[in-house]
Design an enzyme around this catalytic site. Structure first.
Site, PDB file in Angstrom:
ATOM      1  N   LYS A  48      36.433   8.689 -72.735  1.00  0.00           N
ATOM      2  CA  LYS A  48      36.966  10.005 -73.109  1.00  0.00           C
ATOM      3  C   LYS A  48      35.822  11.003 -73.320  1.00  0.00           C
ATOM      4  CE  LYS A  48      36.948   8.422 -77.875  1.00  0.00           C
ATOM      5  NZ  LYS A  48      37.678   7.634 -78.864  1.00  0.00           N
ATOM      6  N   TYR A 258      13.112  34.201 -83.305  1.00  0.00           N
ATOM      7  CA  TYR A 258      14.002  34.992 -84.150  1.00  0.00           C
ATOM      8  C   TYR A 258      13.578  34.893 -85.610  1.00  0.00           C
ATOM      9  CZ  TYR A 258      17.486  35.821 -80.478  1.00  0.00           C
ATOM     10  OH  TYR A 258      18.138  36.239 -79.363  1.00  0.00           O
ATOM     11  N   MET A 307      19.649  29.987 -78.508  1.00  0.00           N
ATOM     12  CA  MET A 307      20.755  29.451 -77.715  1.00  0.00           C
ATOM     13  C   MET A 307      20.267  28.763 -76.437  1.00  0.00           C
ATOM     14  SD  MET A 307      24.089  31.437 -76.192  1.00  0.00           S
ATOM     15  CE  MET A 307      24.624  32.037 -77.787  1.00  0.00           C
TER      16      MET A 307
HETATM   17  C1  LIG Z   1      37.050   6.529 -79.155  1.00  0.00           C
HETATM   18  C2  LIG Z   1      37.808   5.296 -79.390  1.00  0.00           C
HETATM   19  C3  LIG Z   1      37.194   4.050 -79.225  1.00  0.00           C
HETATM   20  C4  LIG Z   1      35.716   3.889 -79.010  1.00  0.00           C
HETATM   21  O1  LIG Z   1      35.084   3.941 -80.269  1.00  0.00           O
HETATM   22  P1  LIG Z   1      33.493   3.778 -80.432  1.00  0.00           P
HETATM   23  O2  LIG Z   1      33.307   3.849 -81.902  1.00  0.00           O
HETATM   24  O3  LIG Z   1      32.892   4.919 -79.717  1.00  0.00           O
HETATM   25  O4  LIG Z   1      33.120   2.473 -79.847  1.00  0.00           O
HETATM   26  C5  LIG Z   1      37.984   2.933 -79.325  1.00  0.00           C
HETATM   27  N1  LIG Z   1      39.301   3.021 -79.593  1.00  0.00           N
HETATM   28  C6  LIG Z   1      39.921   4.206 -79.779  1.00  0.00           C
HETATM   29  C7  LIG Z   1      41.380   4.233 -80.097  1.00  0.00           C
HETATM   30  C8  LIG Z   1      39.200   5.379 -79.705  1.00  0.00           C
HETATM   31  O5  LIG Z   1      39.802   6.554 -79.918  1.00  0.00           O
END
Ligand SMILES: *Cc1c(COP(=O)(O)O)cnc(C)c1O
Length: 356
Positions: A48, A258, A307
């Site tokens: 993700k 800055y 930035m």
């Molecule tokens: C993001 C996520 C993971 C991965 O977690 P990590 O701590 O990055 O290993 C596993 N299960 C679910 C449901 C997640 O949302």
């Protein structure tokens, strides 16, 4: 009307002054070591948020080649990048079907929704159902069916591939882990699923009881250190680098950046680097709290990080030229400590301007 010259659409863009090199061997090795540490269970991969900022399009084929078969994204919009390299039946969407459009998309693509509530179960079944995953809440109180709903007759209509739960505090040694484990063991005897999954990266190190059939590491795949005992087995994956776009000689009394928070006390040389907080190089590392690296030598940050630019002290880097690349110091544990952010935030902040 002003139109874009047509040539722009097919002229190749010049390379970015920012590049993020993925060590694909390290990435594959991290998956293998987590898969081995998962014992009898298989390790999947949470990809993700564009594989935690590293770029899912590059990460997924490497992990697939290493043997990974189970993929997790949060949003439906993240599906296409993964599907370019993995079969739809191997991909699950953690947020589940929030709308009928999500249901239709899942059914059309064959990607599994992770159902997180009786509402989502109803929506999925009303849309025709099919193979899905189920998330049960064992104590994080984020997404997932409450244990009290597990007796609901609606669940009998589901074709559940994997039943999940998620640990709230696997990176700590607290009683909550055992409480969630005990609850999930009960879920396992109630829910008719082919597979069960509980552990994220940190959870893998809590012991064999936590492994079930499938683990879902994310952070550790990408080089994050989810628990101290994983530091020795996890390799650095991302190597961010930034180019020097100008060198300047400073005289005593010259002020830098800055709000002029740095004043040269002697003649010195400063390098202006095309890296700023918009790229995830945080402003809190201003004023010498951060450093960029040239041939192993630390070049401390001078004044404020802005930035798009960071100014570093290049007085002792005699051979440095404009266009040279500096390494961005990489120690996620130290960076998390010095910034007050989590390793997760630091990875996902890396920004869109790196050539990946
Ligand atoms: C993001 C996520 C993971 C991965 O977690 P990590 O701590 O990055 O290993 C596993 N299960 C679910 C449901 C997640 O949302």
């Amino acid at each position: 009307m002003v139109t874009m010259p047509e040539t722009v659409s097919f002229v190749e863009l010049p390379p970015s002054p920012l590049r993020l090199t993925l060590d694909t061997h390290a990435l594959a090795a991290n998956w293998r070591v987590l898969n081995a540490a998962s014992g009898a269970a298989r390790a999947g991969a949470a990809v993700k948020a564009d594989a935690y900022g590293l770029g899912a399009a590059a990460v997924v084929p490497v992990l697939a080649e290493a043997g990974c078969r189970d993929w997790f994204v949060a949003h439906w919009q993240e599906v296409p990048t993964v599907l370019a390299h993995a079969p739809p039946a191997d991909l699950a969407v953690l947020h589940g079907p929030l709308t009928d459009a999500d249901v239709a998309f899942a059914r059309a693509t064959g990607v599994r929704p992770v159902l997180n509530s009786l509402d989502q179960v109803r929506r999925w079944l009303a849309g025709g159902g099919g193979r899905c995953d189920l998330m049960v809440d064992t104590g994080i109180n984020r997404l997932g069916l409450p244990l009290a709903d597990l007796g609901d007759p609606l669940l009998r209509g589901l074709d559940i591939d994997c039943c999940h739960s998620h640990l709230a505090s696997a990176d700590e040694d607290v009683p909550q882990n055992a409480v969630q484990l005990a609850r999930f063991a009960e879920v396992r005897v109630t829910v008719p699923a082919r597979r069960f999954a509980l552990a994220n990266s940190a959870g893998i190190s809590l012991g064999a009881d936590y492994h079930f059939d499938l683990t879902r590491p994310g952070l550790a795949l990408y080089g994050g250190i989810a628990r101290p005992e994983q530091a020795a087995m996890i390799r650095q994956v991302a190597r961010p680098q930034a180019a020097i776009i100008q060198l300047r000689e400073l005289q005593p009394g010259d002020r830098v950046g800055y709000n002029a928070t740095f004043t040269a006390s002697a003649a010195m040389r400063a390098a202006i680097v095309a890296l700023g907080y918009a790229d995830g190089y945080l402003r809190c590392w201003s004023g010498g709290k951060g450093a960029l690296i040239w041939k192993g030598q630390q070049l401390p940050v001078l004044g404020r990080i802005s930035m798009d630019m960071t100014i570093v002290d290049a007085s002792n880097a005699y051979d440095l030229k404009e266009g040279d690349w500096l390494d961005v110091a990489y120690d996620p544990v130290a960076a998390a400590r010095s910034s007050g952010l989590s390793q997760y935030e630091l990875f996902t902040l890396l920004g869109r301007r790196f050539d990946r």
